[in-house]
Design a protein around this motif. Structure first.
Motif: not given
Length: 174
Positions: A29-42
């Motif tokens: 579950e957390v992989r989805i949120a992690q990826t989204g937050s990392q892309i947005m932060f970048g």
């Protein structure tokens, strides 16, 4: 008895097997949120190096700083399960780790929602919507609350048998 204990009993799992299954579910579950937050932060970090950013002033520049801080907090919080696992693996605390990481993920998702809302507000203001951006952002955040919180809780409440309706294993009544 907790929902996890009831689920483990229904699956005929040992506590260790239940903790392993819950940890596996949580990491998926957390992989989805992690990826989204990392892309947005970048993307947020790259904005400061554009010509358009130089023209931001006052409230919008401050809002950008808030967005970046929220994005950093969300990303760090959603990456935290990795360090929990690295530091605690092999210490026989998986059940406690699952509970702690579940709470961190909930905080991370809330921070991510706030970052998305603030980023949307900034984008809509820069796009020229002015004060009209506020109700749009409010509607989006209400939508997140409905999709991410209210509907799952409603489903859990609707489909959960009441404690009085549950019979102990073997069909005996209380």
């Amino acid at each position: 008895m907790s929902d996890e204990e009831v689920g483990a009993r229904e699956r005929h799992e040992t506590p260790a097997q239940s903790a392993d299954r819950r940890w596996s579910d949580l990491t998926q579950e957390v992989r989805i949120a992690q990826t989204g937050s990392q892309i947005m932060f970048g993307f947020l970090l790259s904005v400061a190096f554009t010509d358009r950013f130089a023209r931001l002033h006052g409230f919008d520049r401050g809002l950008y700083v808030v967005v970046v801080i929220l994005g950093a907090l969300a990303t760090g919080t959603l990456i935290a399960p990795v360090t929990y696992h690295r530091l605690l693996a092999g210490h026989h605390v998986k059940s406690q780790m699952v509970g702690a990481v579940s709470q961190l993920v909930a905080v991370g998702v809330c921070l991510l929602a706030a970052a998305i809302g603030a980023a949307l507000l900034l984008l809509l203001r820069v796009a020229g919507l002015g004060w009209a951006a506020w109700p749009i952002v409010a509607a989006v955040l209400v939508w997140f609350a409905l999709c991410w919180l209210a509907l799952p809780l409603l489903l859990r409440r609707r489909d959960a048998p009441s404690r009085d309706d549950e019979a102990p294993p073997g069909g005996a009544s209380r």
